[in-house]
Design a protein around this motif. Structure first.
Motif, short mmCIF file in Angstrom:
data_model
loop_
_atom_site.label_atom_id
_atom_site.label_comp_id
_atom_site.label_asym_id
_atom_site.label_seq_id
_atom_site.Cartn_x
_atom_site.Cartn_y
_atom_site.Cartn_z
N THR A 48 0.82 -1.22 0.00
CA THR A 48 0.00 0.00 0.00
C THR A 48 0.85 1.27 0.00
N PRO A 49 1.80 1.43 0.97
CA PRO A 49 2.60 2.67 0.90
C PRO A 49 3.33 2.82 -0.43
N LEU A 50 3.81 1.73 -0.97
CA LEU A 50 4.54 1.82 -2.24
C LEU A 50 3.63 2.26 -3.38
N THR A 51 2.41 1.72 -3.38
CA THR A 51 1.46 2.09 -4.44
C THR A 51 1.19 3.59 -4.38
N VAL A 52 1.06 4.13 -3.14
CA VAL A 52 0.77 5.56 -2.99
C VAL A 52 1.96 6.39 -3.51
N VAL A 53 3.18 6.05 -3.05
CA VAL A 53 4.37 6.81 -3.46
C VAL A 53 4.54 6.72 -4.99
N HIS A 54 4.41 5.51 -5.50
CA HIS A 54 4.59 5.30 -6.93
C HIS A 54 3.54 6.07 -7.73
N GLY A 55 2.30 6.03 -7.25
CA GLY A 55 1.20 6.72 -7.93
C GLY A 55 1.44 8.22 -8.01
N TYR A 56 1.84 8.83 -6.89
CA TYR A 56 2.08 10.28 -6.88
C TYR A 56 3.27 10.65 -7.76
N LEU A 57 4.32 9.81 -7.69
CA LEU A 57 5.51 10.10 -8.51
C LEU A 57 5.17 10.07 -10.00
N GLU A 58 4.31 9.13 -10.37
CA GLU A 58 3.93 9.01 -11.78
C GLU A 58 3.15 10.23 -12.26
N MET A 59 2.51 10.93 -11.32
CA MET A 59 1.73 12.12 -11.71
C MET A 59 2.63 13.30 -12.04
N LEU A 60 3.88 13.25 -11.58
CA LEU A 60 4.79 14.37 -11.85
C LEU A 60 5.47 14.16 -13.20
N ASP A 61 5.31 15.12 -14.08
CA ASP A 61 5.89 15.00 -15.42
C ASP A 61 7.28 15.65 -15.42
N PRO A 62 8.34 14.86 -15.65
CA PRO A 62 9.69 15.43 -15.63
C PRO A 62 9.84 16.61 -16.59
N ASP A 63 9.09 16.59 -17.72
CA ASP A 63 9.21 17.69 -18.69
C ASP A 63 8.71 19.02 -18.12
N GLU A 64 7.79 18.94 -17.16
CA GLU A 64 7.26 20.17 -16.56
C GLU A 64 8.15 20.69 -15.45
N HIS A 65 9.07 19.86 -15.00
CA HIS A 65 9.97 20.28 -13.92
C HIS A 65 11.40 20.01 -14.34
N PRO A 66 11.89 20.79 -15.34
CA PRO A 66 13.21 20.47 -15.91
C PRO A 66 14.31 20.41 -14.86
N GLU A 67 14.20 21.24 -13.81
CA GLU A 67 15.30 21.26 -12.82
C GLU A 67 15.34 19.96 -12.00
N TRP A 68 14.20 19.26 -11.92
CA TRP A 68 14.18 18.00 -11.15
C TRP A 68 14.17 16.77 -12.06
N ALA A 69 14.19 17.02 -13.36
CA ALA A 69 13.95 15.91 -14.30
C ALA A 69 14.79 14.65 -14.04
N PRO A 70 16.14 14.80 -13.88
CA PRO A 70 16.94 13.56 -13.69
C PRO A 70 16.54 12.82 -12.41
N MET A 71 16.28 13.60 -11.32
CA MET A 71 15.92 12.98 -10.04
C MET A 71 14.55 12.32 -10.13
N LEU A 72 13.61 13.04 -10.77
CA LEU A 72 12.25 12.48 -10.88
C LEU A 72 12.26 11.18 -11.67
N THR A 73 12.99 11.20 -12.80
CA THR A 73 13.03 10.01 -13.65
C THR A 73 13.61 8.83 -12.87
N GLU A 74 14.69 9.08 -12.10
CA GLU A 74 15.32 8.01 -11.34
C GLU A 74 14.37 7.51 -10.23
N MET A 75 13.68 8.45 -9.57
CA MET A 75 12.75 8.05 -8.49
C MET A 75 11.60 7.21 -9.06
N GLN A 76 11.12 7.60 -10.23
CA GLN A 76 10.03 6.84 -10.86
C GLN A 76 10.51 5.43 -11.21
N LYS A 77 11.74 5.36 -11.74
CA LYS A 77 12.29 4.06 -12.14
C LYS A 77 12.46 3.15 -10.91
#
Ligand code: ADP
Length: 266
Positions: A48-77
């Motif tokens: 359950t906690p993983l599904t929540v974290v994963h779900g919210y992370l998937e909602m963040l589009d790396p293209d909309e947050h260029p400064e976080w893009a590498p970190m976001l992509t890695e966290m999603q992966k």
């Protein structure tokens, strides 16, 4: 001890004497059960906690947050990987606790092979030659869901452990040498597995090379899942491999698992 589980062994002692050794293995079985329950409970609690974290992370589009893009992509992966690990652990716990198949049905092989081809193509993204052959012309009898998961793991491995330009072939064929039964074979022209590793390769988390396996994105549980699914179908896994040449994983099903194909699904 009432209710104890005993294990018996017959050992030759002298020319006409044998020793019968009885061992109380109740405690061992109890510990094994506790280990299984623990893994199943932890995996379940993490889901359950993983599904929540994963779900919210998937909602963040790396293209909309260029400064976080590498970190976001890695966290999603990584969160995707953790979610897959938990799912695989739950699958394995379920398979281990089953004495036999809960539900058996005819498993139509034509659509299953078509699904495996699509999965291989999606994973390969054009980097491999993919061949799917169906010369058995029969269907299997068992659990469609579990068989799909086992075959899918083999196909996934074949793609992940074969460099670009290689070939992955899935064959569903009759058993050779006049024997009854059928074989689902997944052959690749990949890295191969050194012979010394083969006896332990289906153990959970056992890996030939940690860095390559980790890079490949697997969970280390795939072949354990394959082994358990085949065991539940009274089927046998055979592995032939040569380093630098490739590997062939063959799932041998007995005649009792074969059904005539009644309906051709195109
Ligand atoms: P993983 O998630 O690490 O792939 P598996 O249980 O599916 O876990 O496989 C265990 C190990 O066996 C892998 O880490 C890899 O070293 C080796 N392996 C599995 N399939 C193949 C293959 N087709 N070619 C080469 N090595 C393989």
């Amino acid at each position: 001890t009432p209710g104890a589980t005993l294990s018996f062994r017959l050992i030759p002692y002298s020319e006409n004497l044998w020793l019968l050794v009885a061992r109380d293995v109740s405690r061992l079985l109890q510990l094994e059960q506790m280990r299984r329950d623990f893994v199943a409970n932890v995996s379940h609690e993490l889901r359950t906690p993983l599904t929540v974290v994963h779900g919210y992370l998937e909602m963040l589009d790396p293209d909309e947050h260029p400064e976080w893009a590498p970190m976001l992509t890695e966290m999603q992966k990584q969160s995707q990987r953790m979610a897959q690990l938990v799912e695989d652990l739950l699958t394995l716990s379920r398979l281990e606790s089953q004495e036999g198949l809960a539900y058996e049905e005819p498993v139509a092989m034509a659509p299953l092979l078509a699904t495996l081809r699509r999965e291989a193509e999606a994973l390969s993204q054009g980097r491999h030659e993919i061949v799917v052959e169906d010369s058995a012309g029969v269907d299997l009898y068992g659990s469609a869901k579990e068989l799909h998961s086992a075959f899918s793991n083999l196909v996934g491995n074949a793609i992940r452990y074969t460099p670009a330009g290689g070939r992955v072939a899935v064959r569903f064929r009759p058993e050779r040498g006049g024997a009854q039964g059928v074989v689902l074979e997944v052959a690749d022209t990949g890295y191969g597995i050194p012979a010394a590793h083969l006896p332990r390769i289906t153990e959970r988390f056992y890996r030939v090379s940690n860095s390559r396996s980790r890079e490949s994105g697997g969970t280390g549980l795939g072949l354990s899942i394959v082994k358990h699914v085949l065991h539940l179908h009274q089927a046998r896994l055979e592995i032939a491999s040569e380093v630098g040449q490739g590997s062939t994983f063959s799932c041998h099903f007995g005649a009792e698992r074969v059904r005539p194909r009644l309906l051709e699904v195109s």
